[in-house]
Scaffold this active site. Sequence first.
Site, PDB file in Angstrom:
ATOM      1  N   LYS A  80       0.905  -1.363  -0.039  1.00  0.00           N
ATOM      2  CA  LYS A  80      -0.052   0.140  -0.033  1.00  0.00           C
ATOM      3  C   LYS A  80       1.049   1.315  -0.052  1.00  0.00           C
ATOM      4  O   LYS A  80       0.412   2.335   0.139  1.00  0.00           O
ATOM      5  CB  LYS A  80      -0.982  -0.117   1.156  1.00  0.00           C
ATOM      6  N   ARG A 101      15.304  -8.328   5.985  1.00  0.00           N
ATOM      7  CA  ARG A 101      15.806  -8.536   4.683  1.00  0.00           C
ATOM      8  C   ARG A 101      15.039  -7.816   3.651  1.00  0.00           C
ATOM      9  O   ARG A 101      13.784  -7.446   3.521  1.00  0.00           O
ATOM     10  CB  ARG A 101      15.785 -10.112   4.372  1.00  0.00           C
ATOM     11  N   HIS A 129      25.226  -9.226   4.240  1.00  0.00           N
ATOM     12  CA  HIS A 129      24.542 -10.054   4.813  1.00  0.00           C
ATOM     13  C   HIS A 129      25.236 -10.641   5.997  1.00  0.00           C
ATOM     14  O   HIS A 129      25.839 -11.648   6.024  1.00  0.00           O
ATOM     15  CB  HIS A 129      24.412 -11.494   3.824  1.00  0.00           C
TER      16      HIS A 129
HETATM   17  N1   CP Z   1      22.074 -17.892   2.997  1.00  0.00           N
HETATM   18  C1   CP Z   1      20.943 -17.593   3.045  1.00  0.00           C
HETATM   19  O1   CP Z   1      20.756 -16.261   3.018  1.00  0.00           O
HETATM   20  O2   CP Z   1      19.773 -18.379   2.643  1.00  0.00           O
HETATM   21  P1   CP Z   1      18.338 -17.839   2.367  1.00  0.00           P
HETATM   22  O3   CP Z   1      18.154 -16.772   1.203  1.00  0.00           O
HETATM   23  O4   CP Z   1      17.375 -19.085   2.322  1.00  0.00           O
HETATM   24  O5   CP Z   1      17.951 -17.097   3.770  1.00  0.00           O
END
Ligand code: CP
Length: 306
Positions: A80, A101, A129
């Site tokens: 939205k 994420r 990450h």
């Molecule tokens: N390694 C990793 O980030 O896997 P996913 O994308 O499944 O979270």
Amino acid sequence: MKSIMSPLDLSTAELDELMDTAEDIMANPAKYAHACDGRLLATLFYEPSTRTRLSFEAAMLRLGGKTLGFHSSDSSSATKGETVADTIRVVSSFADICAMRHPKEGAPMVAAAVSQIPVINAGDGGHQHPTQTLTDLMTIRALKGHLDNLTIGMCGDLMFGRTVHSLIRALIRYENVKFVFISPKELMLPSYIRDDLLTQNNIAFREVSRLEDVLPSLDILYMTRVQRERFFNEEDYVRLKDFYILDKKKMQLASPDMLVLHPLPRVNEISTEIDDDPRSVYFKQVRYGMFIRMALILKLLEIKVD
Ligand code: CP
């Protein structure tokens, strides 16, 4: 209150402390089973995930806490037009800590800037990450016994692979780590890593395209998949996706002590025929990931377990 956007948000001493805690949790799970009673972890995933989301959730549940969240932007009010900043302001009223994420680089940082609770970057676009990096470091330390004096090969999509970018940043802080980057020319490391980070800091590295040539020299081989979701056209992806396939024949070239890591998911780059090779540790790696996330949740919530 601390948020984690990059592995560099933690000193090497803090990393060691986290890995020590994770190893203690593995050895004494009952001691930690109620450490997070009454606490809530929010998982805000605007992009697909199996390992990261489920291991965060498993981590919190194993600490006695509970979880809530969404697993795609389609099932949130992002559809939205709600901004990440407003979303985290809202979630701060419900949860004690959050893992986010997002496909856009920097989105978790935007959230952390206005959040009332710690935010953990669970992967932002092709950028970083950090909890995968903690997982990778813990796997190497647990199985090799040290993080220094290693020759580490990174193979596959080094352009878009955020796990590679995060891991390099973390590993250059250890003594005598040498890198061998193995990729097709279209997927070489971005210049902000190669030139601005490695060259500027006099870190030893080589860039090659043939895996076979360098396999015998490696202590660690970090395989990665070609990141289909970050390509601008399907033709390029199809041309590059099977550039490397690690199989039994290639593993014969490697040292008996070399370890094969992969952040997963894998596509074709590691043949299933080597899954039973004792050097293939990518499924062990997943398990270490849950324990290190347990340790990180405890640290960010400032919970001490005696
Ligand atoms: N390694 C990793 O980030 O896997 P996913 O994308 O499944 O979270």
